[in-house]
Write a protein that holds these residues in place. Structure first.
Motif, PDB file in Angstrom:
ATOM      1  N   LYS A 193      83.840  24.835  31.069  1.00 15.87           N
ATOM      2  CA  LYS A 193      83.827  23.590  30.315  1.00 15.87           C
ATOM      3  C   LYS A 193      83.770  22.446  31.321  1.00 15.87           C
ATOM      4  O   LYS A 193      84.779  22.085  31.920  1.00 15.87           O
ATOM      5  CB  LYS A 193      85.071  23.483  29.435  1.00 15.87           C
ATOM      6  N   ASP A 194      82.573  21.903  31.496  1.00 14.93           N
ATOM      7  CA  ASP A 194      82.388  20.918  32.562  1.00 14.93           C
ATOM      8  C   ASP A 194      81.561  19.711  32.160  1.00 14.93           C
ATOM      9  O   ASP A 194      81.217  18.881  32.994  1.00 14.93           O
ATOM     10  CB  ASP A 194      81.740  21.593  33.778  1.00 14.93           C
ATOM     11  N   ALA A 195      81.211  19.598  30.893  1.00 12.61           N
ATOM     12  CA  ALA A 195      80.397  18.449  30.467  1.00 12.61           C
ATOM     13  C   ALA A 195      81.242  17.183  30.411  1.00 12.61           C
ATOM     14  O   ALA A 195      82.472  17.244  30.275  1.00 12.61           O
ATOM     15  CB  ALA A 195      79.774  18.725  29.094  1.00 12.61           C
TER      16      ALA A 195
ATOM     17  N   ALA B 118      79.807  14.724  25.441  1.00 10.36           N
ATOM     18  CA  ALA B 118      78.539  15.444  25.550  1.00 10.36           C
ATOM     19  C   ALA B 118      78.736  16.896  25.135  1.00 10.36           C
ATOM     20  O   ALA B 118      79.834  17.448  25.279  1.00 10.36           O
ATOM     21  CB  ALA B 118      78.012  15.378  26.977  1.00 10.36           C
ATOM     22  N   PRO B 119      77.715  17.555  24.599  1.00 10.32           N
ATOM     23  CA  PRO B 119      77.836  18.968  24.249  1.00 10.32           C
ATOM     24  C   PRO B 119      78.077  19.797  25.496  1.00 10.32           C
ATOM     25  O   PRO B 119      77.525  19.497  26.568  1.00 10.32           O
ATOM     26  CB  PRO B 119      76.487  19.294  23.600  1.00 10.32           C
ATOM     27  N   ASP B 120      78.903  20.809  25.389  1.00 10.66           N
ATOM     28  CA  ASP B 120      79.313  21.598  26.551  1.00 10.66           C
ATOM     29  C   ASP B 120      78.946  23.064  26.335  1.00 10.66           C
ATOM     30  O   ASP B 120      79.528  23.746  25.488  1.00 10.66           O
ATOM     31  CB  ASP B 120      80.824  21.450  26.759  1.00 10.66           C
TER      32      ASP B 120
ATOM     33  N   ALA C 270      69.800  27.132  30.066  1.00  7.41           N
ATOM     34  CA  ALA C 270      70.036  26.485  28.775  1.00  7.41           C
ATOM     35  C   ALA C 270      70.388  25.020  29.004  1.00  7.41           C
ATOM     36  O   ALA C 270      70.928  24.654  30.056  1.00  7.41           O
ATOM     37  CB  ALA C 270      71.159  27.185  28.029  1.00  7.41           C
ATOM     38  N   GLU C 271      70.079  24.186  28.016  1.00  9.87           N
ATOM     39  CA  GLU C 271      70.470  22.785  28.079  1.00  9.87           C
ATOM     40  C   GLU C 271      70.879  22.301  26.696  1.00  9.87           C
ATOM     41  O   GLU C 271      70.354  22.750  25.682  1.00  9.87           O
ATOM     42  CB  GLU C 271      69.336  21.908  28.618  1.00  9.87           C
ATOM     43  N   ALA C 272      71.830  21.411  26.670  1.00  7.97           N
ATOM     44  CA  ALA C 272      72.271  20.775  25.422  1.00  7.97           C
ATOM     45  C   ALA C 272      72.341  19.279  25.680  1.00  7.97           C
ATOM     46  O   ALA C 272      72.939  18.835  26.670  1.00  7.97           O
ATOM     47  CB  ALA C 272      73.632  21.309  24.995  1.00  7.97           C
ATOM     48  N   THR C 273      71.713  18.494  24.809  1.00  8.31           N
ATOM     49  CA  THR C 273      71.663  17.050  25.003  1.00  8.31           C
ATOM     50  C   THR C 273      72.433  16.331  23.900  1.00  8.31           C
ATOM     51  O   THR C 273      72.387  16.719  22.731  1.00  8.31           O
ATOM     52  CB  THR C 273      70.209  16.544  25.017  1.00  8.31           C
ATOM     53  N   LYS C 274      73.097  15.279  24.270  1.00  7.92           N
ATOM     54  CA  LYS C 274      73.875  14.474  23.334  1.00  7.92           C
ATOM     55  C   LYS C 274      72.957  13.535  22.561  1.00  7.92           C
ATOM     56  O   LYS C 274      72.121  12.849  23.155  1.00  7.92           O
ATOM     57  CB  LYS C 274      74.918  13.657  24.102  1.00  7.92           C
TER      58      LYS C 274
ATOM     59  N   SER D 270      73.675  12.334  32.543  1.00  3.89           N
ATOM     60  CA  SER D 270      75.069  12.712  32.322  1.00  3.89           C
ATOM     61  C   SER D 270      75.319  13.196  30.899  1.00  3.89           C
ATOM     62  O   SER D 270      76.363  13.791  30.618  1.00  3.89           O
ATOM     63  CB  SER D 270      75.995  11.536  32.629  1.00  3.89           C
ATOM     64  N   CYS D 271      74.369  12.964  30.013  1.00  3.78           N
ATOM     65  CA  CYS D 271      74.508  13.395  28.615  1.00  3.78           C
ATOM     66  C   CYS D 271      73.878  14.759  28.367  1.00  3.78           C
ATOM     67  O   CYS D 271      73.738  15.178  27.221  1.00  3.78           O
ATOM     68  CB  CYS D 271      73.881  12.363  27.683  1.00  3.78           C
TER      69      CYS D 271
END
Length: 199
Positions: A42-44, A48-50, A168-172, A179-180
């Motif tokens: 857990k580092d986001a 932001a989505p983690d 994988a990537e997750a964007t806010k 950073s998002c």
């Protein structure tokens, strides 16, 4: 001939065909490559989505299957942005020809929310000159839990590569800053999935 007699006449061959198909499916599943899994702490940044886990494998039907898990539960409407900001997404970056770090991914497979906020769409994008993305196919979106989304798509959509480097990537939603975006593994690292000539 009576309907019952017709069924009895063809019952044997039908059962034999079913047996053959079952054996073929089992053989195909046995020869499929093992999924590649990456776990991420857990580092986001806050808000932001983690991503905590990502996986790429092949289904028994030979389709590629990605699964991305976030740290907390979420629903489709959580990917919608307020105002004119960009929408949020959960994606898989795929390098099938180019080298990670030297070029952007060749394909991007993403889950985003429909405007109703109730359902999601899956899309496969291909990188074009100038880093533009072009939609080339749809992907089937599924949920295995309130934290995990799956994406299934044909190998032919990504030109049936023997090896895929992925992340994988997750964007806010509503945020275009680096950073998002959370990635797994942490950029610029990637994971390698070898298809070993599977179809």
């Amino acid at each position: 001939m009576a309907p019952g007699a017709t069924w009895r006449a063809y019952r044997g061959p039908a059962v034999c065909c079913a047996c053959v198909l079952a054996v073929a499916a089992s053989a195909g599943a046995a020869g499929a490559p093992s999924p590649v899994v990456v776990k991420d702490p857990k580092d986001a940044v806050e808000g932001a989505p983690d991503i905590t886990r990502a996986q790429l494998g092949v289904t028994s039907q030979g389709r590629l299957r990605a699964a991305v898990t976030l740290a907390t539960g979420w629903v489709a409407r959580n990917l919608l942005a307020r105002g004119d900001g960009p929408p949020g997404s959960v994606c898989l970056r795929l390098w099938t020809v180019t080298k990670p770090g030297a070029a952007p991914p060749d394909y991007l497979v993403c889950a985003t929310s429909h405007q109703d906020g109730e359902t999601m769409r899956g899309t496969v994008f291909k990188a074009q000159p100038g880093q533009q993305l072009r939609r080339v196919a749809s992907a089937t979106v599924g949920r295995t839990s309130d934290r995990t989304v799956t994406l299934r798509f044909s190998q032919s959509v990504v030109a049936r590569p023997r090896t895929i480097r992925f992340a994988a990537e997750a964007t806010k939603p509503g945020c275009a800053r680096v950073s998002c975006v959370d990635t797994a593994p942490d950029a610029p690292k990637t994971m390698t999935f070898r298809l070993r000539g599977s179809t």
